[in-house]
Motif scaffolding. Structure first.
Motif, short mmCIF file in Angstrom:
data_model
loop_
_atom_site.label_atom_id
_atom_site.label_comp_id
_atom_site.label_asym_id
_atom_site.label_seq_id
_atom_site.Cartn_x
_atom_site.Cartn_y
_atom_site.Cartn_z
N TRP A 161 40.14 8.71 22.55
CA TRP A 161 40.01 7.59 23.50
C TRP A 161 40.76 8.00 24.76
O TRP A 161 41.90 8.47 24.69
N ASN A 162 40.12 7.85 25.90
CA ASN A 162 40.72 8.37 27.13
C ASN A 162 40.28 7.53 28.32
O ASN A 162 39.28 6.82 28.27
N ARG A 163 41.05 7.64 29.40
CA ARG A 163 40.66 6.92 30.62
C ARG A 163 39.33 7.45 31.17
O ARG A 163 38.44 6.70 31.49
N SER A 164 39.22 8.79 31.23
CA SER A 164 37.97 9.41 31.70
C SER A 164 37.34 10.17 30.54
O SER A 164 38.03 10.51 29.57
N LEU A 165 36.07 10.44 30.65
CA LEU A 165 35.36 11.12 29.57
C LEU A 165 35.89 12.55 29.42
O LEU A 165 35.96 13.30 30.39
N LYS A 166 36.26 12.89 28.18
CA LYS A 166 36.74 14.25 27.89
C LYS A 166 35.98 14.78 26.69
O LYS A 166 35.49 14.00 25.86
N GLU A 167 35.95 16.09 26.58
CA GLU A 167 35.30 16.68 25.41
C GLU A 167 36.23 16.55 24.21
O GLU A 167 37.42 16.87 24.30
N GLY A 307 50.56 7.43 37.63
CA GLY A 307 51.86 7.33 36.96
C GLY A 307 52.06 8.37 35.88
O GLY A 307 52.96 8.26 35.05
N TYR A 308 51.24 9.43 35.84
CA TYR A 308 51.43 10.51 34.87
C TYR A 308 50.83 11.79 35.40
O TYR A 308 50.15 11.78 36.41
P1 NDP Z 1 48.47 14.46 30.15
O1 NDP Z 1 48.78 13.85 31.46
O2 NDP Z 1 47.95 15.85 30.09
O3 NDP Z 1 47.42 13.55 29.35
C1 NDP Z 1 47.48 12.16 29.29
C2 NDP Z 1 46.12 11.68 28.85
O4 NDP Z 1 46.19 10.28 28.62
C3 NDP Z 1 45.03 11.95 29.90
O5 NDP Z 1 43.93 12.54 29.28
C4 NDP Z 1 44.73 10.56 30.45
O6 NDP Z 1 43.40 10.32 30.86
C5 NDP Z 1 45.08 9.67 29.27
N1 NDP Z 1 45.44 8.34 29.74
C6 NDP Z 1 46.44 8.00 30.56
N2 NDP Z 1 46.45 6.67 30.79
C7 NDP Z 1 45.40 6.17 30.10
C8 NDP Z 1 44.88 4.87 29.94
N3 NDP Z 1 45.42 3.81 30.55
N4 NDP Z 1 43.79 4.71 29.16
C9 NDP Z 1 43.22 5.78 28.56
N5 NDP Z 1 43.67 7.05 28.67
C10 NDP Z 1 44.75 7.24 29.43
O7 NDP Z 1 49.81 14.33 29.27
P2 NDP Z 1 50.24 15.20 28.00
O8 NDP Z 1 49.11 15.28 27.05
O9 NDP Z 1 50.87 16.46 28.45
O10 NDP Z 1 51.43 14.28 27.41
C11 NDP Z 1 51.17 12.95 26.96
C12 NDP Z 1 52.45 12.24 26.64
O11 NDP Z 1 53.02 12.75 25.43
C13 NDP Z 1 53.60 12.41 27.65
O12 NDP Z 1 53.42 11.54 28.76
C14 NDP Z 1 54.81 12.05 26.83
O13 NDP Z 1 55.06 10.66 26.93
C15 NDP Z 1 54.39 12.37 25.40
N6 NDP Z 1 55.18 13.48 24.85
C16 NDP Z 1 55.98 13.25 23.77
C17 NDP Z 1 56.73 14.27 23.22
C18 NDP Z 1 57.54 14.06 21.99
O14 NDP Z 1 58.36 14.93 21.64
N7 NDP Z 1 57.34 12.98 21.26
C19 NDP Z 1 56.74 15.61 23.82
C20 NDP Z 1 55.80 15.77 24.88
C21 NDP Z 1 55.09 14.71 25.41
P3 NDP Z 1 42.71 11.10 32.09
O15 NDP Z 1 42.37 12.46 31.56
O16 NDP Z 1 41.48 10.32 32.41
O17 NDP Z 1 43.71 11.13 33.19
#
Ligand code: NDP
Length: 308
Positions: A161-167, A307-308
């Motif tokens: 489940w993702n904000r944008s479509l991903k493979e 915000g990410y």
């Molecule tokens: P990325 O930024 O690469 O990926 C985040 C993904 O979440 C993206 O694909 C994004 O979609 C999706 N996303 C964000 N907001 C939404 C939303 N509102 N609805 C649906 N999808 C959403 O981050 P990472 O994968 O590198 O890391 C993810 C998180 O993991 C970090 O922010 C951190 O909090 C956590 N983490 C925890 C660790 C631990 O030790 N427990 C260690 C490392 C990370 P889109 O592709 O469309 O932008």
């Protein structure tokens, strides 16, 4: 040109050694010995900084020492300073290993067997083939994709489940809020790998956990605030959910009276699923130095609007 290190003092020497080998042009300074603040172009920090713009007038990049950036108030960061994540493939590999462990533990009902063992019960449960187990990953980003790639060869039914479509390897990607309930409704094991933003804060509340199939398991490696802990506890206590493996909690460490400590269907780990790897982090810094010199777009810049 110098980088000011404001993260864990215990790791400072390793960062210094690695940076001096791979980026000798960069002077390493460690907080609180900041020297002339006008010479600080880069900061590597874990905690949000107050008055960063006033203190360091020539700051260009702020490197986040942690994997997430939810601890930074992006609105307070000067517009000319980019926030950069030090993510790399080794961090994703380490995370994928944890997710693999969690999925297998829930798939093979290890938490239930551990509870049985503690109660002196010898009670085999029906074995479910991996091909009959549906595993869904929330957040198909850098880490989510690596986890899905690692899970695929085991034969689980995968979805994302993702904000944008991903493979999603071998599976379907559900997109956006409209498809969240449908996604949850088919997750026997749900893995949360979202970043924490105003949109995702508290996303796994009572209503959403209710969407999961009866007996579903949860792995949370995103952030504690994604899950409403009281709702999770109710779902576990009432048997609507079968177990939870939690690497992140709302309060870390949790207070001693938090029922999650002793819950028989909960496994806690102290935020160790993955972390920034020094060699990988330095590689990002070195690559960004090159890109800055050559006027190219930088790696891993946090999108302020998202915000990410
Ligand atoms: P990325 O930024 O690469 O990926 C985040 C993904 O979440 C993206 O694909 C994004 O979609 C999706 N996303 C964000 N907001 C939404 C939303 N509102 N609805 C649906 N999808 C959403 O981050 P990472 O994968 O590198 O890391 C993810 C998180 O993991 C970090 O922010 C951190 O909090 C956590 N983490 C925890 C660790 C631990 O030790 N427990 C260690 C490392 C990370 P889109 O592709 O469309 O932008």
């Amino acid at each position: 040109m110098c980088i000011l290190y404001m993260a864990d003092p215990a790791d400072a020497q390793k960062w210094r050694d690695c940076l001096s080998t791979l980026a000798p042009e960069l002077e390493f300074r460690q907080w609180p010995d900041i020297g002339n603040p006008a010479e600080v172009h880069y900061i590597l920090a874990w905690e949000p900084l107050a008055d960063i713009a006033e203190q360091f007038g020539n700051l260009r990049l702020l490197y986040a020492a942690g994997a997430g950036v939810d601890q930074f108030d992006l609105a307070r960061l000067p517009a000319n300073v980019s926030l950069i994540r030090l993510v790399d493939s080794s961090m994703a590999d380490i995370m994928a290993e944890y997710v693999l462990f969690g999925v297998l533990a829930l798939h093979r009902e290890i938490l239930a067997y551990q509870e049985d063992q503690r109660s002196g019960r010898w009670r085999p449960r029906p074995i479910v083939h991996a091909s009959q187990r549906r595993v869904g990953v929330m957040g198909v980003g850098n880490l989510g994709r690596a986890a899905l790639d690692r899970l695929q060869p085991l034969g689980f039914q995968l979805s994302g489940w993702n904000r944008s479509l991903k493979e999603v390897p071998g599976g379907h990607c559900y997109v956006g809020p409209d498809e969240l309930e449908a996604f949850l409704g088919q997750c026997d094991i749900l893995v949360n790998m979202l970043p924490l933003t105003p949109e995702t804060d508290g996303i796994l509340n009572a209503a959403r956990l209710d969407c999961l199939p009866h007996g579903a398991g949860l792995i949370n490696v995103g952030r504690g605030a994604h899950v409403i802990e009281t709702a999770l506890l109710s779902a576990l206590d009432e048997g609507r959910m079968g177990g939870a493996i939690l690497d992140v909690l709302v309060q870390e460490p949790p207070s001693q009276d938090n029922p999650l400590w002793k819950h028989p269907r909960v496994l806690l780990t102290p935020h160790v699923a993955s972390d920034v790897q020094i060699e990988g982090g330095v590689a990002v810094i070195v690559e960004n130095l090159r890109r800055e010199r050559e006027g190219m777009p930088l790696l891993n810049v946090v999108d302020r609007s998202k915000g990410y």
